[in-house]
Write a protein that holds these residues in place. Structure first.
Motif, PDB file in Angstrom:
ATOM      1  N   GLY A 104       1.035  -1.190  -0.329  1.00 34.14           N
ATOM      2  CA  GLY A 104       0.190  -0.108   0.115  1.00 34.14           C
ATOM      3  C   GLY A 104       1.169   1.312   0.412  1.00 34.14           C
ATOM      4  N   THR A 105      -0.152   1.948  -0.076  1.00 38.29           N
ATOM      5  CA  THR A 105       0.737   3.506  -0.392  1.00 38.29           C
ATOM      6  C   THR A 105       0.241   4.483   0.784  1.00 38.29           C
ATOM      7  OG1 THR A 105       1.314   5.552  -1.552  1.00 38.29           O
ATOM      8  CG2 THR A 105      -0.498   4.835  -1.854  1.00 38.29           C
ATOM      9  N   PRO A 106       0.842   6.060   1.683  1.00 43.75           N
ATOM     10  CA  PRO A 106       0.410   6.978   2.239  1.00 43.75           C
ATOM     11  C   PRO A 106       0.031   7.867   0.586  1.00 43.75           C
ATOM     12  CG  PRO A 106       2.708   6.849   1.642  1.00 43.75           C
ATOM     13  CD  PRO A 106       2.615   5.495   1.233  1.00 43.75           C
ATOM     14  N   ASP A 107      -0.973   8.793   1.810  1.00 41.46           N
ATOM     15  CA  ASP A 107      -1.692  10.101   0.713  1.00 41.46           C
ATOM     16  C   ASP A 107      -0.925  10.085  -0.016  1.00 41.46           C
ATOM     17  OD1 ASP A 107      -0.430  11.461   2.722  1.00 41.46           O
ATOM     18  OD2 ASP A 107      -1.927  12.711   3.607  1.00 41.46           O
ATOM     19  N   GLY A 108      -0.827  11.413  -0.867  1.00 37.53           N
ATOM     20  CA  GLY A 108      -0.367  13.146  -1.693  1.00 37.53           C
ATOM     21  C   GLY A 108      -0.417  12.086  -3.539  1.00 37.53           C
ATOM     22  N   VAL A 109      -0.997  11.203  -3.843  1.00 37.21           N
ATOM     23  CA  VAL A 109      -0.868  10.718  -5.191  1.00 37.21           C
ATOM     24  C   VAL A 109      -1.555  12.024  -6.107  1.00 37.21           C
ATOM     25  CG1 VAL A 109      -1.346   8.522  -4.030  1.00 37.21           C
ATOM     26  CG2 VAL A 109      -2.996   9.614  -4.880  1.00 37.21           C
ATOM     27  N   VAL A 110      -0.986  12.368  -6.970  1.00 36.40           N
ATOM     28  CA  VAL A 110      -1.113  13.115  -8.275  1.00 36.40           C
ATOM     29  C   VAL A 110      -1.568  11.857  -9.604  1.00 36.40           C
ATOM     30  CG1 VAL A 110      -0.434  15.757  -5.922  1.00 36.40           C
ATOM     31  CG2 VAL A 110       0.825  13.506  -8.599  1.00 36.40           C
ATOM     32  N   ASP A 111      -2.195  12.816 -10.008  1.00 33.99           N
ATOM     33  CA  ASP A 111      -2.478  12.807 -11.583  1.00 33.99           C
ATOM     34  C   ASP A 111      -1.164  12.997 -12.597  1.00 33.99           C
ATOM     35  OD1 ASP A 111      -3.819  12.132 -13.875  1.00 33.99           O
ATOM     36  OD2 ASP A 111      -4.371  13.798 -14.649  1.00 33.99           O
ATOM     37  N   CYS A 112      -0.761  11.801 -13.450  1.00 33.41           N
ATOM     38  CA  CYS A 112       0.478  11.697 -13.696  1.00 33.41           C
ATOM     39  C   CYS A 112       0.089  11.844 -15.286  1.00 33.41           C
ATOM     40  CB  CYS A 112       1.232  10.627 -13.442  1.00 33.41           C
ATOM     41  SG  CYS A 112       1.843  10.258 -12.061  1.00 33.41           S
ATOM     42  N   GLN A 113       1.000  12.413 -16.269  1.00 31.55           N
ATOM     43  CA  GLN A 113       0.645  13.287 -17.766  1.00 31.55           C
ATOM     44  C   GLN A 113       2.122  12.046 -18.128  1.00 31.55           C
ATOM     45  OE1 GLN A 113      -1.788  13.946 -18.745  1.00 31.55           O
ATOM     46  NE2 GLN A 113      -2.822  14.673 -17.136  1.00 31.55           N
ATOM     47  N   PRO A 114       2.107  12.315 -19.676  1.00 28.30           N
ATOM     48  CA  PRO A 114       2.602  11.295 -20.520  1.00 28.30           C
ATOM     49  C   PRO A 114       4.117  13.017 -20.182  1.00 28.30           C
ATOM     50  CG  PRO A 114       0.946  11.401 -21.279  1.00 28.30           C
ATOM     51  CD  PRO A 114       0.803  11.959 -20.226  1.00 28.30           C
ATOM     52  N   GLY A 115       5.253  11.990 -20.192  1.00 30.86           N
ATOM     53  CA  GLY A 115       6.250  12.597 -20.164  1.00 30.86           C
ATOM     54  C   GLY A 115       7.095  12.762 -18.591  1.00 30.86           C
ATOM     55  N   ASP A 116       5.911  12.815 -17.929  1.00 30.16           N
ATOM     56  CA  ASP A 116       5.654  12.536 -16.422  1.00 30.16           C
ATOM     57  C   ASP A 116       7.669  12.017 -16.102  1.00 30.16           C
ATOM     58  OD1 ASP A 116       4.672  15.053 -15.981  1.00 30.16           O
ATOM     59  OD2 ASP A 116       3.148  13.843 -14.865  1.00 30.16           O
ATOM     60  N   VAL A 117       8.431  12.669 -15.164  1.00 29.90           N
ATOM     61  CA  VAL A 117       9.330  11.438 -14.191  1.00 29.90           C
ATOM     62  C   VAL A 117       9.408  10.966 -12.991  1.00 29.90           C
ATOM     63  CG1 VAL A 117      11.778  10.677 -14.312  1.00 29.90           C
ATOM     64  CG2 VAL A 117      10.947  11.969 -16.414  1.00 29.90           C
ATOM     65  N   VAL A 118       8.793  10.005 -12.945  1.00 28.22           N
ATOM     66  CA  VAL A 118       8.033   9.165 -11.474  1.00 28.22           C
ATOM     67  C   VAL A 118       9.276   9.008 -10.693  1.00 28.22           C
ATOM     68  CG1 VAL A 118       6.358   8.855  -9.652  1.00 28.22           C
ATOM     69  CG2 VAL A 118       5.742  10.045 -12.366  1.00 28.22           C
ATOM     70  N   VAL A 119      10.034   9.202  -9.069  1.00 24.36           N
ATOM     71  CA  VAL A 119      11.003   8.123  -8.388  1.00 24.36           C
ATOM     72  C   VAL A 119      10.042   8.384  -7.348  1.00 24.36           C
ATOM     73  CG1 VAL A 119      13.056   8.124  -8.027  1.00 24.36           C
ATOM     74  CG2 VAL A 119      12.778   9.647 -10.146  1.00 24.36           C
ATOM     75  N   THR A 120       9.549   7.175  -7.137  1.00 23.35           N
ATOM     76  CA  THR A 120       9.215   6.178  -5.960  1.00 23.35           C
ATOM     77  C   THR A 120      10.493   5.806  -4.951  1.00 23.35           C
ATOM     78  OG1 THR A 120       8.881   4.648  -7.497  1.00 23.35           O
ATOM     79  CG2 THR A 120       6.831   5.762  -6.502  1.00 23.35           C
ATOM     80  N   GLU A 121      11.159   6.117  -4.086  1.00 22.93           N
ATOM     81  CA  GLU A 121      11.984   5.614  -3.783  1.00 22.93           C
ATOM     82  C   GLU A 121      11.976   5.649  -2.072  1.00 22.93           C
ATOM     83  OE1 GLU A 121      16.296   7.777  -1.793  1.00 22.93           O
ATOM     84  OE2 GLU A 121      14.524   9.318  -3.064  1.00 22.93           O
ATOM     85  N   ILE A 122      12.580   4.824  -1.473  1.00 23.06           N
ATOM     86  CA  ILE A 122      11.860   4.210  -0.121  1.00 23.06           C
ATOM     87  C   ILE A 122      13.623   4.151   0.347  1.00 23.06           C
ATOM     88  CG2 ILE A 122      11.081   2.671   1.600  1.00 23.06           C
ATOM     89  CD1 ILE A 122       9.202   1.404  -0.271  1.00 23.06           C
ATOM     90  N   GLU A 123      13.640   4.058   2.083  1.00 21.31           N
ATOM     91  CA  GLU A 123      14.751   4.081   2.612  1.00 21.31           C
ATOM     92  C   GLU A 123      15.150   3.750   2.803  1.00 21.31           C
ATOM     93  OE1 GLU A 123      16.349   5.908   7.307  1.00 21.31           O
ATOM     94  OE2 GLU A 123      14.122   5.553   6.842  1.00 21.31           O
ATOM     95  N   ARG A 124      16.500   2.814   2.515  1.00 21.87           N
ATOM     96  CA  ARG A 124      17.318   1.839   2.475  1.00 21.87           C
ATOM     97  C   ARG A 124      17.895   0.185   1.492  1.00 21.87           C
ATOM     98  NH1 ARG A 124      20.110  -0.245   7.401  1.00 21.87           N
ATOM     99  NH2 ARG A 124      20.161   1.298   8.999  1.00 21.87           N
ATOM    100  N   ILE A 125      15.954   0.795   0.666  1.00 21.73           N
ATOM    101  CA  ILE A 125      15.136  -0.055  -0.476  1.00 21.73           C
ATOM    102  C   ILE A 125      16.501   0.492  -1.893  1.00 21.73           C
ATOM    103  CG2 ILE A 125      14.174  -1.404  -1.152  1.00 21.73           C
ATOM    104  CD1 ILE A 125      14.126  -2.118   1.748  1.00 21.73           C
ATOM    105  N   GLY A 126      15.932   1.726  -2.056  1.00 27.20           N
ATOM    106  CA  GLY A 126      16.139   2.604  -3.602  1.00 27.20           C
ATOM    107  C   GLY A 126      15.537   3.290  -3.681  1.00 27.20           C
ATOM    108  N   ALA A 127      15.914   4.276  -4.665  1.00 31.80           N
ATOM    109  CA  ALA A 127      15.092   4.592  -5.796  1.00 31.80           C
ATOM    110  C   ALA A 127      14.638   3.932  -6.799  1.00 31.80           C
ATOM    111  CB  ALA A 127      15.442   6.137  -5.765  1.00 31.80           C
ATOM    112  N   LEU A 128      13.368   4.252  -6.898  1.00 32.25           N
ATOM    113  CA  LEU A 128      12.420   3.859  -8.353  1.00 32.25           C
ATOM    114  C   LEU A 128      12.263   5.052  -9.622  1.00 32.25           C
ATOM    115  CD1 LEU A 128      11.572   0.997 -10.457  1.00 32.25           C
ATOM    116  CD2 LEU A 128       9.941   1.010  -9.179  1.00 32.25           C
TER     117      LEU A 128
END
Length: 253
Positions: free
Chosen positions: A219-243
């Motif tokens: 699951g995910t915490p709050d703070g989701v926003v609409d993503c458009q073509p061309g957007d670069v999204v980085v999801t990052e978790i401490e100790r695990i990495g940045a995707l």
């Protein structure tokens, strides 16, 4: 240790992180940008089951105007949804709202059946970062997300690394963060989960067998926003990495 699975010079390789580079199984060191990244899951065993939690952070449930569930809200995903780090996710033409979900993904390390909460971590092999995109246009209702919401090809980037469980001493105290085009849009901590990792391992294994390689997306915490073509999204978790993931326009569906 951080494990990866990549394509380099036309061949698939298992790799580990070494001083900011990738150490291939054949001993070669290569740069991150010299490879195509695959989901960091060994070809054997592949995940037989991918379980994903909905509304597992109370603040996200509130954000969507729902009450936090009293028992896990779970749906099953297909392996075809998974892609790797630095790959592309399709946003179907014409949809109104598609958002990321930064999630801690748990990889089962050994067969788990009727596991007690106190023993749950003994059955976890490692962790990775998942970005489980959702297309709200297709949502039937909050407790039954249909296949087009969550089981689309390319909709679940995973990676970049699978981190051994031994290297994550407290998975229930990890900072999560998402940026879109460099702007922070989501932040949270795994300690805010409604149902934590030991509970989930106990819960699922009480009625089904979890096999090595199976995944639990938490699951995910709050703070989701609409993503458009061309957007670069980085999801990052401490100790695990940045995707890292980029949105591109897909076909109408």
């Amino acid at each position: 240790m951080k494990h990866a699975r990549v394509i380099y010079q036309g061949a698939t390789h298992e790799a580990t992180e070494r001083d900011g580079q990738l150490l291939l199984a054949d001993g070669r060191l290569v740069a991150y940008d010299a490879v195509d990244w695959l989901p960091p899951l060994s070809p054997s065993p592949r995940p037989r089951t991918i379980l994903a939690l909905g509304l597992n952070y109370a603040d996200h449930a509130k954000e969507l105007a729902f009450k936090a569930p009293e028992e896990p809200l779970v749906f099953v995903k297909g392996e075809g949804a998974l892609i790797g780090h630095r790959q592309f996710t399709h946003r179907p033409a014409g949809v109104q709202f598609m958002h990321y979900e930064c999630e801690l993904a748990v990889i089962i390390g050994r067969t788990a059946r009727r596991v007690k909460r106190a023993d749950a971590y003994d059955f976890v092999g490692g962790y990775t970062v998942a970005n489980d995109y959702a297309i709200r246009d297709y949502l039937e209702n909050w407790y039954r997300p249909n296949l087009r919401v969550k089981n689309r090809d390319t909709c679940t980037p995973l990676g970049p690394f699978l981190v051994d469980a031994a290297d994550v001493p407290d998975p229930m105290s990890l900072a999560l963060r998402t940026t879109v085009n460099g702007k922070v849009t989501q932040s949270g901590n795994t300690n805010d989960m409604v149902f934590d990792v030991p509970f989930l391992v106990e819960y699922f294994s009480s009625f089904m067998t979890l096999s090595p390689g199976d995944l639990i997306l938490t699951g995910t915490p709050d703070g989701v926003v609409d993503c458009q073509p061309g957007d670069v999204v980085v999801t990052e978790i401490e100790r695990i990495g940045a995707l890292v993931n980029t949105i591109q326009t897909g076909p109408t569906s």
